[in-house]
Design an enzyme around this catalytic site. Structure first.
Site, PDB file in Angstrom:
ATOM      1  N   GLY A 196      18.525  26.831  54.244  1.00  0.00           N
ATOM      2  CA  GLY A 196      18.694  25.321  53.998  1.00  0.00           C
ATOM      3  C   GLY A 196      17.837  24.380  53.413  1.00  0.00           C
ATOM      4  N   SER A 209      18.897  30.033  51.026  1.00  0.00           N
ATOM      5  CA  SER A 209      19.081  29.153  49.680  1.00  0.00           C
ATOM      6  C   SER A 209      19.454  29.735  48.629  1.00  0.00           C
ATOM      7  CB  SER A 209      17.643  28.355  49.460  1.00  0.00           C
ATOM      8  OG  SER A 209      17.614  27.384  50.527  1.00  0.00           O
ATOM      9  N   GLU A 253      16.077  37.111  55.807  1.00  0.00           N
ATOM     10  CA  GLU A 253      16.285  35.568  55.638  1.00  0.00           C
ATOM     11  C   GLU A 253      15.085  34.884  56.069  1.00  0.00           C
ATOM     12  OE1 GLU A 253      20.776  34.675  55.356  1.00  0.00           O
ATOM     13  OE2 GLU A 253      20.142  34.337  57.609  1.00  0.00           O
ATOM     14  N   ASN A 261      28.161  32.592  55.174  1.00  0.00           N
ATOM     15  CA  ASN A 261      28.026  32.076  56.402  1.00  0.00           C
ATOM     16  C   ASN A 261      28.426  30.553  56.562  1.00  0.00           C
ATOM     17  OD1 ASN A 261      27.405  31.363  59.039  1.00  0.00           O
ATOM     18  ND2 ASN A 261      25.193  31.802  59.006  1.00  0.00           N
ATOM     19  N   LEU A 262      29.670  30.456  57.209  1.00  0.00           N
ATOM     20  CA  LEU A 262      30.140  29.008  57.210  1.00  0.00           C
ATOM     21  C   LEU A 262      29.501  28.001  58.038  1.00  0.00           C
ATOM     22  CD1 LEU A 262      34.063  29.625  56.450  1.00  0.00           C
ATOM     23  CD2 LEU A 262      32.070  28.731  54.749  1.00  0.00           C
ATOM     24  N   LYS A 263      28.978  28.277  59.039  1.00  0.00           N
ATOM     25  CA  LYS A 263      28.031  27.910  60.128  1.00  0.00           C
ATOM     26  C   LYS A 263      29.066  26.794  60.716  1.00  0.00           C
ATOM     27  CE  LYS A 263      23.820  28.705  57.612  1.00  0.00           C
ATOM     28  NZ  LYS A 263      22.322  28.430  57.366  1.00  0.00           N
ATOM     29  N   HIS A 302      20.633  35.507  63.634  1.00  0.00           N
ATOM     30  CA  HIS A 302      20.357  34.587  62.690  1.00  0.00           C
ATOM     31  C   HIS A 302      19.237  33.713  63.177  1.00  0.00           C
ATOM     32  CE1 HIS A 302      21.013  31.114  60.140  1.00  0.00           C
ATOM     33  NE2 HIS A 302      21.612  32.048  59.278  1.00  0.00           N
TER      34      HIS A 302
HETATM   35  P1  PGA Z   1      21.647  28.831  53.101  1.00  0.00           P
HETATM   36  O1  PGA Z   1      21.852  29.619  54.666  1.00  0.00           O
HETATM   37  O2  PGA Z   1      22.009  29.690  52.252  1.00  0.00           O
HETATM   38  O3  PGA Z   1      22.276  27.578  53.475  1.00  0.00           O
HETATM   39  O4  PGA Z   1      20.159  28.596  53.200  1.00  0.00           O
HETATM   40  C1  PGA Z   1      21.773  31.042  54.482  1.00  0.00           C
HETATM   41  C2  PGA Z   1      22.025  31.689  56.172  1.00  0.00           C
HETATM   42  O5  PGA Z   1      21.635  30.773  57.115  1.00  0.00           O
HETATM   43  O6  PGA Z   1      22.392  32.659  56.470  1.00  0.00           O
END
Ligand code: PGA
Length: 236
Positions: A163, A193, A157, A6-8, A88
């Site tokens: 994050g 994470s 998640e 997920n590149l956000k 999400h």
């Molecule tokens: P993260 O994000 O790996 O930076 O914790 C995961 C996600 O939001 O899908």
């Protein structure tokens, strides 16, 4: 296994294209047959044909129309996108999307035959209240969702792990995954994470069918290394 990035709100279109190309080259070179997804920022979508499935991080439940700042089916179709992330935690908690809205989105994209990666997860204050409260909270996130949809993937998640560099213990991940698997036979990913240092152990957990990775997959070589772990585990 399913390995998803997920590149956000990261990477320009140019960088995203090069990221996707690097993953394709890696898959070709390693003859990998893992199921790979990349979710670019909306403005970095581009037609992509290859082994990697390009998905949308979000879209509105509409063909088109007056929804300022949103994109709909018409914009996704331009790039042959047939996969979408729904629920999400950043959309639920930062953008304020309600379960009702998510169900509407789910049903709309389901009716158009999309593959849906549907995310669930509890905030820290819920987890701290114990397992029963936590499972009840997660249960509400399944409300209205067709858990038998054949193009469904679920991602567990925990909000407090996204994050933050924190992750549940491997035992906890397994325990929760096995419980969630009672609700749906859809593949179940872990997210929150996941780093290149932890991915192998997480992928090896009972009940884990793959990972959804944000910051830990931003460097393409780390994402490819995670695919390699999945490949090795599959061959064991
Ligand atoms: P993260 O994000 O790996 O930076 O914790 C995961 C996600 O939001 O899908």
């Amino acid at each position: 296994m399913i390995i998803a990035s997920n590149l956000k709100t990261n990477l320009t279109r140019e960088k995203t294209i090069s990221y996707l190309m690097d993953v394709e080259n890696f898959l070709d070179k390693n003859n990998s047959d893992q199921e790979i997804y990349v979710f670019p920022a909306q403005s970095s979508l581009n037609p992509h044909h290859g082994k990697v499935v390009q998905g949308a991080q979000n879209a509105y439940a509409t063909q088109n129309g007056a929804f300022t700042g949103e994109i709909g089916l018409e914009q996704l179709e331009e790039f042959d996108v047939k996969t979408i992330l729904i629920g999400h935690s950043e959309r639920r908690h930062i953008l304020g999307e309600s379960q009702e809205k998510l169900v509407e989105k789910f049903n709309f994209y389901k009716s158009h035959g999309f593959k849906i990666v549907y995310c669930v997860g509890e905030p820290l204050e819920v987890r701290e209240q114990g397992e029963d409260v936590m499972m009840k909270y997660l249960e509400l996130q399944y409300e209205g969702i067709d858990t038998s949809y054949d193009k469904l993937i679920i991602a567990y998640e925990p909000v407090w792990a996204i994050g933050t560099g924190l992750t549940p213990t491997l035992e906890d991940i397994s325990k929760i995954h096995l419980k969630l698997k009672e609700k749906s036979s859809a593949p179940l990913l872990y997210g929150g994470s996941v780093k290149v240092e932890t991915a192998r152990d997480i992928l090896a957990c009972d009940g884990v069918d793959g990972v959804l990775v944000g910051s830990g997959a931003l460097k393409v070589e780390n994402f490819c290394q995670m695919i390699k772990f999945a490949e090795e585990l599959n061959n064991n």
